[in-house]
Design an enzyme around this catalytic site. Structure first.
Site, short mmCIF file in Angstrom:
data_model
loop_
_atom_site.label_atom_id
_atom_site.label_comp_id
_atom_site.label_asym_id
_atom_site.label_seq_id
_atom_site.Cartn_x
_atom_site.Cartn_y
_atom_site.Cartn_z
N ARG A 1 0.82 -1.22 0.00
CA ARG A 1 0.00 0.00 0.00
C ARG A 1 0.85 1.27 0.00
NH1 ARG A 1 -4.16 -0.82 4.76
NH2 ARG A 1 -2.16 -1.28 5.70
N LYS B 1 4.88 -19.04 6.35
CA LYS B 1 4.34 -19.50 7.62
C LYS B 1 3.94 -18.30 8.46
CE LYS B 1 6.94 -20.60 11.51
NZ LYS B 1 7.64 -19.51 12.17
N HIS C 1 11.09 -22.53 5.81
CA HIS C 1 12.45 -22.23 5.33
C HIS C 1 13.47 -23.28 5.79
CE1 HIS C 1 13.09 -20.29 9.27
NE2 HIS C 1 14.38 -20.36 9.02
N LYS D 1 17.25 -25.26 3.85
CA LYS D 1 18.63 -25.29 4.37
C LYS D 1 19.39 -26.45 3.74
CE LYS D 1 17.40 -23.30 8.88
NZ LYS D 1 18.08 -22.02 9.00
N GLU E 1 17.86 -21.65 20.39
CA GLU E 1 18.21 -20.29 19.95
C GLU E 1 18.70 -19.50 21.15
OE1 GLU E 1 15.61 -18.62 16.59
OE2 GLU E 1 14.24 -19.59 17.98
N ASP F 1 5.29 -21.61 16.77
CA ASP F 1 6.36 -20.91 16.07
C ASP F 1 7.42 -21.89 15.53
OD1 ASP F 1 7.63 -18.41 15.32
OD2 ASP F 1 9.14 -18.84 16.85
N HIS G 1 9.04 -26.33 11.83
CA HIS G 1 10.44 -26.69 11.66
C HIS G 1 10.81 -28.03 12.32
CE1 HIS G 1 10.42 -22.68 10.27
NE2 HIS G 1 10.69 -22.06 11.40
N LYS H 1 13.93 -20.51 23.21
CA LYS H 1 14.64 -19.24 23.06
C LYS H 1 15.44 -19.01 24.33
CE LYS H 1 11.96 -17.30 19.55
NZ LYS H 1 12.53 -17.45 18.22
#
Ligand code: BG6
Length: 477
Positions: free
Chosen positions: A43, A146, A176, A180, A214, A233, A238, A328
């Site tokens: 936009r 996703k 994704h 890899k 992570e 998530d 994954h 995380k």
């Protein structure tokens, strides 16, 4: 035939951080088919020139030493911008006219949905209403980022709305992780070698661990993350993708139908959890400090860590637990799959450390490679043994950086190869595994939310949980 990649959500972060750098690098390497053009739609009122200038800056930043001004100028000449609101039928008709004129005849087209997820169904319907899904002037494919739904029901609704406009063959759902190199190498490791496959089953394997850790915290993504949590998530997509590739049977051919057919059978074989299973086989945690993240409610119960024990009920895997773990604010960034072999049936030698069965460690990232852990005789120490490893690293064997996942996936979508994209049934089955766990977690008794300190391996209970089962996490950065 020429190619057009139409990116909806062109002014967003994914476009500048991932999509344009990947397309530019493909162009620089000579991989993009000739006459491939990119059309950005959003936009924001930009001219094509202004968009190109912005993208040059961001691409320079995200491609670092690989940026080459001459190659960029060549690539940018095929980049266009068309302002428009995908919810406005007038704007979509203008876009259709713009694309037809640009292509001047037959062309293959990709519509890349990089918008807010709630706009995915609307975008697809508006593409259809503007006549842009008509396959008579060349293939029209849609790539969907996703998250694909937020649970089974919303995923089914999205699939059904998408299928009213695009046949399944033209729908490319991105995960994704499948782009890899090391994830694809897992297919090569298993089905391009003959020494691993005979040992890849319940006769030799004690258990499998899949860890996606992570170091980062949720940071500025708190608003999104809190509605999602680690299950939606990371696990639904994954981790289950990694599990499918680890556990699947060999496809008859390497094509989209065969590969995805085998992957889906793994999800179908995962034993549904009921009753006490949720308390016994799932753990969830939240890192200290999460509640202070921007956009996170102060009483949030959203887990940022989980560990799960799943069973695959088929001949190959009966009795072999698959441990999935993700979090995380962990000790380091590492994605790895550990195939833990059984101990030898008889102890003949003395071990320096505690006895360990063989292990195959598949490092997905960042130290891409694999190690086979074997017992070796310690020299000049009688018959004492120690765990040593055979170590393969991509960076030692192959020159150059490993390409970002989006390069492979964009190229596959352009070429019409959906092998590395999720199929509708795959996505729905994955939600069917995640949803009951999320529902059970609504009751704290199922598995209480445990706090953990950032910088470790999640809640202490996770380590104890493994010990109680006579196993231990393989925690190596
Ligand atoms: C994304 C998640 O899909 O994957 C992020 O939304 C996560 O929360 C990211 O950080 C991890 O991807 P990678 O490639 O860095 O392992």
């Amino acid at each position: 035939m020429s190619h057009t990649i139409v990116i909806f959500g062109a002014s967003g972060d994914l476009t500048s951080r991932k999509l344009i750098p990947a397309l530019y690098l493909l162009h620089k390497k000579g991989r993009l088919p000739e006459s491939t053009r990119v059309v950005g739609v959003s936009r924001t009122t930009f001219t094509s020139d202004a968009w190109r200038a912005d993208l040059e800056e961001t691409t320079r930043k995200f491609t670092g030493d690989s940026f080459d001004a001459a190659a960029w100028t060549e690539f940018a000449a095929q980049v266009y911008y068309q302002p428009g609101d995908l919810q406005d039928s007038g704007d979509m008709e203008t876009l259709a006219g713009f694309l037809n004129e640009l292509e001047g005849g037959e062309a293959s087209r990709i519509y890349y949905l990089s918008t807010m997820p709630k706009l995915y169904p609307i975008a697809v319907e508006m593409i259809g209403a503007a006549g842009m899904a008509d396959q008579s002037q060349g293939p029209r494919r849609v790539v969907i980022e996703k998250p694909f739904g937020t649970d089974l029901t919303t995923a089914q609704q999205l699939n059904s709305r998408v299928h009213k406009v695009f046949a399944e063959d033209h729908v490319y759902r991105i995960d994704h992780y499948l782009g890899k190199e090391t994830v694809q190498n897992l297919l090569v490791l298993r089905f391009g070698n003959s020494i691993f496959e005979p040992l890849w089953n319940r006769n030799y394997i004690d258990h499998v661990q899949i860890t996606v850790a992570e170091e980062v915290v949720v940071g500025r993504r708190g608003g999104y993350y809190d509605t999602s949590g680690v299950m939606r998530d990371m696990v639904q997509n994954h981790l289950l993708q990694l599990m499918m590739i680890t556990a699947m049977e060999s496809p008859v051919r390497f094509d989209a139908s065969m590969v995805r057919g085998e992957k889906v059978k793994v999800l179908q074989a995962i034993r549904p959890m009921t009753g006490a299973d949720f308390a016994q086989n799932t753990l969830r945690g939240q890192y200290d400090g999460y509640l202070n993240e921007e956009g996170v409610p102060s009483n949030s119960q959203t887990p940022t860590f989980t560990a799960l024990k799943l069973w695959v009920d088929n001949w190959r895997w009966q009795g072999v637990p698959f441990y999935l773990r993700s979090g995380k604010a962990m000790s380091c960034r590492t994605t790895q799959i550990v195939i833990q072999y059984k101990e030898p049936p008889l102890t003949l030698f003395e071990h320096c450390e505690s006895l360990e069965g063989n292990r195959l460690v598949i490092q997905i990232q960042p130290a891409e490679g694999l190690q086979v852990h074997i017992q070796s005789k310690v020299p000049d120490a009688g018959m004492r043994t120690r765990t040593t490893d055979l170590d393969f690293r991509f960076r030692r064997q192959f020159a150059g950086d490993l390409p970002d996942a989006y390069q492979r996936l964009l190229l596959d979508a352009i070429q019409g190869d959906a092998s590395l994209f999720a199929r509708s049934d795959e996505v729905e089955l994955a939600w069917g595994i995640v949803d009951p766990i999320l529902a059970a977690w609504n009751s704290p008794a199922a598995s209480p939310l445990m706090k953990y300190e950032p910088g470790g391996w999640g809640p202490e209970e996770s380590t104890k949980w493994m010990y109680k089962q006579g196993r231990q996490w393989f925690d190596v950065c």
